[in-house]
Design an enzyme around this catalytic site. Structure first.
Site, PDB file in Angstrom:
ATOM      1  CG  ASP A 106      44.078  63.058  32.006  1.00 41.52           C
ATOM      2  OD1 ASP A 106      45.107  63.690  31.729  1.00 41.52           O
ATOM      3  OD2 ASP A 106      44.071  62.088  32.781  1.00 41.52           O
ATOM      4  CE  LYS A 121      44.080  42.659  33.520  1.00 38.67           C
ATOM      5  NZ  LYS A 121      43.081  43.465  34.202  1.00 38.67           N
ATOM      6  N   GLY A 217      33.482  58.112  32.874  1.00 35.28           N
ATOM      7  CA  GLY A 217      34.214  57.092  33.611  1.00 35.28           C
ATOM      8  C   GLY A 217      34.205  57.216  35.118  1.00 35.28           C
ATOM      9  CD  GLU A 260      42.841  41.772  37.192  1.00 35.91           C
ATOM     10  OE1 GLU A 260      42.066  41.184  36.420  1.00 35.91           O
ATOM     11  OE2 GLU A 260      43.248  42.935  36.980  1.00 35.91           O
ATOM     12  CG  HIS A 504      40.666  15.637  21.456  1.00 36.28           C
ATOM     13  ND1 HIS A 504      40.471  15.719  22.823  1.00 36.28           N
ATOM     14  CD2 HIS A 504      41.643  14.720  21.265  1.00 36.28           C
ATOM     15  CE1 HIS A 504      41.291  14.867  23.424  1.00 36.28           C
ATOM     16  NE2 HIS A 504      42.013  14.256  22.498  1.00 36.28           N
TER      17      HIS A 504
HETATM   18  C1  LIG Z   1      43.361  48.567  37.835  1.00 32.52           C
HETATM   19  C2  LIG Z   1      42.177  48.360  36.921  1.00 32.52           C
HETATM   20  C3  LIG Z   1      42.144  47.268  36.087  1.00 32.52           C
HETATM   21  C4  LIG Z   1      41.053  47.063  35.252  1.00 32.52           C
HETATM   22  N1  LIG Z   1      41.041  45.963  34.458  1.00 32.52           N
HETATM   23  C5  LIG Z   1      39.994  45.740  33.644  1.00 32.52           C
HETATM   24  C6  LIG Z   1      39.976  44.614  32.782  1.00 32.52           C
HETATM   25  O1  LIG Z   1      40.907  43.818  32.744  1.00 32.52           O
HETATM   26  N2  LIG Z   1      38.898  44.433  31.996  1.00 32.52           N
HETATM   27  C7  LIG Z   1      37.842  45.290  32.013  1.00 32.52           C
HETATM   28  O2  LIG Z   1      36.877  45.077  31.277  1.00 32.52           O
HETATM   29  N3  LIG Z   1      37.831  46.380  32.817  1.00 32.52           N
HETATM   30  C8  LIG Z   1      38.875  46.615  33.629  1.00 32.52           C
HETATM   31  N4  LIG Z   1      38.879  47.717  34.428  1.00 32.52           N
HETATM   32  C9  LIG Z   1      37.713  48.618  34.385  1.00 32.52           C
HETATM   33  C10 LIG Z   1      37.804  49.567  33.156  1.00 32.52           C
HETATM   34  O3  LIG Z   1      39.017  50.254  33.197  1.00 32.52           O
HETATM   35  C11 LIG Z   1      36.639  50.536  33.163  1.00 32.52           C
HETATM   36  O4  LIG Z   1      35.428  49.820  33.270  1.00 32.52           O
HETATM   37  C12 LIG Z   1      36.625  51.353  31.878  1.00 32.52           C
HETATM   38  O5  LIG Z   1      37.808  52.085  31.765  1.00 32.52           O
HETATM   39  C13 LIG Z   1      35.426  52.298  31.839  1.00 32.52           C
HETATM   40  O6  LIG Z   1      35.453  52.993  30.647  1.00 32.52           O
HETATM   41  P1  LIG Z   1      34.731  54.412  30.493  1.00 32.52           P
HETATM   42  O7  LIG Z   1      34.923  54.777  29.057  1.00 32.52           O
HETATM   43  O8  LIG Z   1      33.391  54.365  31.055  1.00 32.52           O
HETATM   44  O9  LIG Z   1      35.544  55.415  31.417  1.00 32.52           O
HETATM   45  P2  LIG Z   1      37.139  55.796  31.562  1.00 32.52           P
HETATM   46  O10 LIG Z   1      37.946  54.749  30.957  1.00 32.52           O
HETATM   47  O11 LIG Z   1      37.301  56.132  32.956  1.00 32.52           O
HETATM   48  O12 LIG Z   1      37.231  57.068  30.625  1.00 32.52           O
HETATM   49  C14 LIG Z   1      36.596  58.271  30.910  1.00 32.52           C
HETATM   50  C15 LIG Z   1      37.333  59.408  30.225  1.00 32.52           C
HETATM   51  O13 LIG Z   1      36.577  60.600  30.345  1.00 32.52           O
HETATM   52  C16 LIG Z   1      37.439  61.699  30.617  1.00 32.52           C
HETATM   53  N5  LIG Z   1      36.615  62.740  31.249  1.00 32.52           N
HETATM   54  C17 LIG Z   1      36.012  62.686  32.462  1.00 32.52           C
HETATM   55  N6  LIG Z   1      35.268  63.803  32.660  1.00 32.52           N
HETATM   56  C18 LIG Z   1      35.429  64.575  31.547  1.00 32.52           C
HETATM   57  C19 LIG Z   1      34.895  65.841  31.141  1.00 32.52           C
HETATM   58  N7  LIG Z   1      34.028  66.529  31.913  1.00 32.52           N
HETATM   59  N8  LIG Z   1      35.282  66.326  29.962  1.00 32.52           N
HETATM   60  C20 LIG Z   1      36.130  65.632  29.144  1.00 32.52           C
HETATM   61  N9  LIG Z   1      36.644  64.430  29.478  1.00 32.52           N
HETATM   62  C21 LIG Z   1      36.287  63.905  30.654  1.00 32.52           C
HETATM   63  C22 LIG Z   1      38.495  61.091  31.507  1.00 32.52           C
HETATM   64  O14 LIG Z   1      39.672  61.879  31.485  1.00 32.52           O
HETATM   65  C23 LIG Z   1      38.687  59.716  30.855  1.00 32.52           C
HETATM   66  O15 LIG Z   1      39.663  59.768  29.846  1.00 32.52           O
HETATM   67  C24 LIG Z   1      39.969  47.978  35.254  1.00 32.52           C
HETATM   68  C25 LIG Z   1      40.008  49.097  36.087  1.00 32.52           C
HETATM   69  C26 LIG Z   1      41.098  49.302  36.909  1.00 32.52           C
HETATM   70  C27 LIG Z   1      41.130  50.519  37.778  1.00 32.52           C
HETATM   71  N1  LIG Z   2      39.705  42.102  35.232  1.00 30.65           N
HETATM   72  C1  LIG Z   2      38.766  43.042  35.287  1.00 30.65           C
HETATM   73  O1  LIG Z   2      37.795  43.044  34.541  1.00 30.65           O
HETATM   74  C2  LIG Z   2      38.910  44.143  36.274  1.00 30.65           C
HETATM   75  C3  LIG Z   2      40.094  44.333  36.958  1.00 30.65           C
HETATM   76  C4  LIG Z   2      40.170  45.377  37.868  1.00 30.65           C
HETATM   77  C5  LIG Z   2      39.082  46.194  38.059  1.00 30.65           C
HETATM   78  N2  LIG Z   2      37.941  45.976  37.375  1.00 30.65           N
HETATM   79  C6  LIG Z   2      36.765  46.824  37.605  1.00 30.65           C
HETATM   80  O2  LIG Z   2      37.104  47.880  38.467  1.00 30.65           O
HETATM   81  C7  LIG Z   2      36.147  47.998  39.498  1.00 30.65           C
HETATM   82  C8  LIG Z   2      36.829  48.276  40.798  1.00 30.65           C
HETATM   83  O3  LIG Z   2      37.571  47.133  41.255  1.00 30.65           O
HETATM   84  P1  LIG Z   2      37.779  46.889  42.799  1.00 30.65           P
HETATM   85  O4  LIG Z   2      38.503  45.614  42.976  1.00 30.65           O
HETATM   86  O5  LIG Z   2      38.307  48.130  43.413  1.00 30.65           O
HETATM   87  O6  LIG Z   2      36.273  46.802  43.313  1.00 30.65           O
HETATM   88  P2  LIG Z   2      35.338  45.531  43.674  1.00 30.65           P
HETATM   89  O7  LIG Z   2      33.997  46.095  43.858  1.00 30.65           O
HETATM   90  O8  LIG Z   2      35.553  44.419  42.715  1.00 30.65           O
HETATM   91  O9  LIG Z   2      35.906  45.034  45.083  1.00 30.65           O
HETATM   92  C9  LIG Z   2      35.989  45.879  46.185  1.00 30.65           C
HETATM   93  C10 LIG Z   2      36.104  45.044  47.450  1.00 30.65           C
HETATM   94  O10 LIG Z   2      36.456  45.901  48.518  1.00 30.65           O
HETATM   95  C11 LIG Z   2      35.656  45.571  49.657  1.00 30.65           C
HETATM   96  N3  LIG Z   2      35.595  46.785  50.495  1.00 30.65           N
HETATM   97  C12 LIG Z   2      34.944  47.945  50.223  1.00 30.65           C
HETATM   98  N4  LIG Z   2      35.158  48.840  51.204  1.00 30.65           N
HETATM   99  C13 LIG Z   2      35.972  48.256  52.120  1.00 30.65           C
HETATM  100  C14 LIG Z   2      36.581  48.681  53.338  1.00 30.65           C
HETATM  101  N5  LIG Z   2      36.415  49.910  53.809  1.00 30.65           N
HETATM  102  N6  LIG Z   2      37.366  47.805  54.016  1.00 30.65           N
HETATM  103  C15 LIG Z   2      37.570  46.556  53.531  1.00 30.65           C
HETATM  104  N7  LIG Z   2      37.034  46.108  52.376  1.00 30.65           N
HETATM  105  C16 LIG Z   2      36.253  46.945  51.671  1.00 30.65           C
HETATM  106  C17 LIG Z   2      34.331  45.123  49.060  1.00 30.65           C
HETATM  107  O11 LIG Z   2      33.603  44.319  49.957  1.00 30.65           O
HETATM  108  C18 LIG Z   2      34.792  44.345  47.826  1.00 30.65           C
HETATM  109  O12 LIG Z   2      35.052  43.000  48.091  1.00 30.65           O
HETATM  110  C19 LIG Z   2      35.374  46.703  39.547  1.00 30.65           C
HETATM  111  O13 LIG Z   2      34.010  47.021  39.600  1.00 30.65           O
HETATM  112  C20 LIG Z   2      35.698  45.993  38.288  1.00 30.65           C
HETATM  113  O14 LIG Z   2      34.558  45.936  37.475  1.00 30.65           O
HETATM  114  C21 LIG Z   2      37.827  44.960  36.505  1.00 30.65           C
END
Ligand SMILES: Cc1cc2nc3c(=O)[nH]c(=O)nc-3n(C[C@H](O)[C@H](O)[C@H](O)COP(=O)(O)OP(=O)(O)OC[C@H]3O[C@@H](n4cnc5c(N)ncnc54)[C@H](O)[C@@H]3O)c2cc1C
Ligand SMILES: NC(=O)c1ccc[n+]([C@@H]2O[C@H](COP(=O)([O-])OP(=O)(O)OC[C@H]3O[C@@H](n4cnc5c(N)ncnc54)[C@H](O)[C@@H]3O)[C@@H](O)[C@H]2O)c1
Length: 534
Positions: A106, A121, A217, A260, A504
């Site tokens: 992608d 963020k 991912g 968030e 400090h």
């Molecule tokens: C709303 C939100 C906010 C978040 N905020 C934070 C945060 O503040 N701090 C933090 O630490 N984490 C945060 N996370 C979690 C973080 O985004 C993920 O933990 C992180 O992106 C995982 O990285 P990854 O490289 O494992 O996978 P991804 O980032 O999901 O990347 C996987 C890549 O693989 C590609 N891919 C998949 N299958 C294939 C294939 N077969 N062939 C080729 N390419 C493929 C996909 O297109 C994608 O580009 C957040 C997540 C969400 C949803």
């Molecule tokens: N600042 C960061 O680092 C950041 C920010 C966003 C996301 N993330 C990552 O992305 C992942 C996903 O985030 P998330 O907030 O979706 O997952 P999460 O696992 O943090 O929270 C999911 C929540 O949904 C509840 N839940 C699950 N099924 C439900 C249902 N059917 N009805 C009601 N409640 C239900 C769970 O009990 C839990 O409290 C997290 O694991 C986190 O590591 C990280």
């Protein structure tokens, strides 16, 4: 899980939108701008003259695409997925002199850059400022007057989108500049050390690699029965585009994403209703921190909630109920690997395990796809750990030293065990735990900022001084946690770190006090601040 009443939420209120490695750094030209998992820096590399010549030759070879992989393979390392995990692994692999390719189906940057950390963020940066400007009492107490505040929804959305584009191109350029081959298409493992890539379902190009890392991912997990339409029932993928700011929104799930987004939406004027399956909000956090977070981040805001309610049918809501691994179509069946709830099974070295419980040689899985810790920096750290191993240096990443942060206002951060987890471990293994806490209320810098809400809490072993967990809620908690996570990673004990000096007045003194408050049994020696011979 507690009671499981299904909840149905009406759409009407949501509708109104508002406002054998070769020469390493060799390939990296001096003065190059290099991007790590999420940040870029200018690197200048100084080398001895002899190494410089080798470096120039290797850099030239790399520029011509002439660098060869060892053992007759096309590549030393092929990474499937160019998210932050894949990117972190690729940069480190090049540094180790490995001929590296990354396959992306992608866009480069994956979830974090395009649909996760980065755009969220950007929205949270806006919500922090809005929150401050709206808080008349806060402003007045600082002697400031603000006559009117408002926001332009599209401009806020553009800020998030532009940031994602910028970071995406930084990541792409950094890999190109270092000689990583970026291959476009969906990757499928077709056999041992063999990957095909191309159009989904019709991969037509084949490459071989000594080692393969799966870094594919995750995608939003949507509970059975809930239909996503992207308009009234949507996930973070849609919400991050900020196409509307509803008057009211239900958020299913009070984890990281739910919390968030509640910060963003309430700062921009929405009312929020949380629906949480477990019996308390923020069930993944240390219970004491979750309770305080409720007092600071939920109760004073236009947020109500239903706990112990398992959403199985909704008409209007942001679904934030976790993430599911994206491992479909990877061809794991070709190498006798069976996923567990979609996750790729790995051992502590991220080596993929086959259906018989044996390690699949030369195959690793990092990041969200293995489900160990779904955080961007964890994915990247796992990638670096794997590259260390395939470069001949055994390496096991200590996941208990990886910090996490929720970027609400104020922020929450943590590393290591929660108090219940630490007590459970202590019961099993037969040791004592102690807990100390300090408050932001007594911190000069926090008070100067008029931001005294918050605590820091440490769980530790009084017999050895080992730090088991640290949890912070308060101003800049996400930055403050690193002193604790580094201490855990490096095995630094309380009796040592308590002598480290903090400037400090800084917020870091909240942690300084925390370390000093801990009581380690007398007789346990410390090792820092011993006189050093000149
Ligand atoms: C709303 C939100 C906010 C978040 N905020 C934070 C945060 O503040 N701090 C933090 O630490 N984490 C945060 N996370 C979690 C973080 O985004 C993920 O933990 C992180 O992106 C995982 O990285 P990854 O490289 O494992 O996978 P991804 O980032 O999901 O990347 C996987 C890549 O693989 C590609 N891919 C998949 N299958 C294939 C294939 N077969 N062939 C080729 N390419 C493929 C996909 O297109 C994608 O580009 C957040 C997540 C969400 C949803
Ligand atoms: N600042 C960061 O680092 C950041 C920010 C966003 C996301 N993330 C990552 O992305 C992942 C996903 O985030 P998330 O907030 O979706 O997952 P999460 O696992 O943090 O929270 C999911 C929540 O949904 C509840 N839940 C699950 N099924 C439900 C249902 N059917 N009805 C009601 N409640 C239900 C769970 O009990 C839990 O409290 C997290 O694991 C986190 O590591 C990280």
């Amino acid at each position: 899980m507690q009671s499981t009443a299904a909840v149905s939420i009406s759409a009407s209120a949501i509708a109104s939108g508002g406002g054998g490695a070769r020469s390493d750094a060799a390939r990296r030209p001096a003065g190059l701008r290099v991007c790590g998992a999420l940040a870029c820096s200018s690197l200048r590399i100084s080398r001895a003259p002899a190494r410089r010549a080798v470096a120039r030759a290797a850099a030239a070879a790399s520029a011509n695409g002439a660098a060869a992989a060892s053992g007759g393979f096309d590549y030393d390392l092929v990474i499937i997925g160019a998210g932050v995990g894949g990117h972190g692994a690729a940069l480190h692999a090049v540094e180790q002199g490995l001929k590296t390719a990354i396959i992306e189906g992608d866009v480069v940057g994956g979830t974090c850059v395009n649909r996760g950390c980065v755009p969220s963020k950007a929205l949270l940066a806006v919500s922090g400022r809005m929150r401050e400007l709206h808080d008349e009492h806060h402003m007045k107490s600082l002697g400031l007057q603000v006559s009117s505040t408002g926001y332009d929804r599209q401009a806020v959305a553009d800020h998030a989108n532009n940031l994602a584009s910028k970071i995406r191109s930084n990541l792409t350029n950094s890999m190109k500049a270092l000689g990583v081959d970026i291959l476009t298409g969906v990757g499928t493992i077709v056999g041992k050390q063999k990957v095909r890539y191309g159009k989904a379902g019709f991969p037509d190009k084949e490459i071989t690699a000594r080692n393969i890392i799966i870094a594919t991912g995750s995608v939003p997990f949507v509970p059975k029965g809930i239909e996503i339409d992207g308009k009234t029932v949507f996930t973070s993928d849609h919400a991050l585009k900020l196409e509307s700011v509803p008057d009211w929104i239900a958020i299913v799930g009070s984890g990281y994403i739910g919390l968030e987004f509640s910060d963003v939406y309430t700062a921009l004027g929405s009312e929020v209703t949380f629906v949480e399956a477990l019996d308390q909000l923020m069930p993944g956090f240390d219970p004491e921190i979750a309770k305080l977070a409720q007092r600071v981040l939920i109760n004073p805001r236009k947020i109500d909630y239903h706990t112990g309610v398992f959403a199985s049918k909704v008409d209007a809501a942001l679904i934030a109920t976790g993430r599911a691994p994206f491992t479909k179509g990877l061809g794991l069946e070709n190498i006798n690997v069976v996923t567990q709830r979609g996750f790729v099974p790995v051992d502590e070295r991220m080596q993929v395990m086959d259906a018989d419980g044996n390690v699949v040689p030369n195959l690793y899985c990092i990041g969200d796809a293995n489900g160990k810790l779904m955080l961007a920096h964890a994915a990247s750290a796992q990638g670096i750990s794997v590259v260390e191993q395939i470069s001949g240096k055994d390496h096991i990443l200590n996941h208990l030293s990886i910090p996490a942060a929720c970027f609400t206002h104020p922020e929450i951060s943590m590393v290591g065990l929660t108090e219940p987890q630490a007590r459970e471990k202590a019961d099993k293994e037969g040791f004592e735990v102690d807990v100390v806490k300090t408050s932001f209320k007594a911190n000069t810098k926090a008070l100067a900022e008029n931001e005294g809400d918050g605590i820091a809490k440490m769980i530790y072993r009084p017999d050895t001084g080992e730090i088991l967990g640290v949890h912070i809620l308060g101003l800049h908690a996400a930055d403050l946690i690193h002193e604790a996570s580094n201490a855990i990673a490096l095995g630094t004990r309380v009796q040592d770190i308590k002598f480290a000096v903090h400037a400090h007045p800084t917020l870091s003194e909240v942690l300084d006090e925390l370390f000093k408050a801990a009581k380690v049994n007398s007789g346990v020696s410390h090792s820092v601040n011993e006189p050093v011979a000149a």
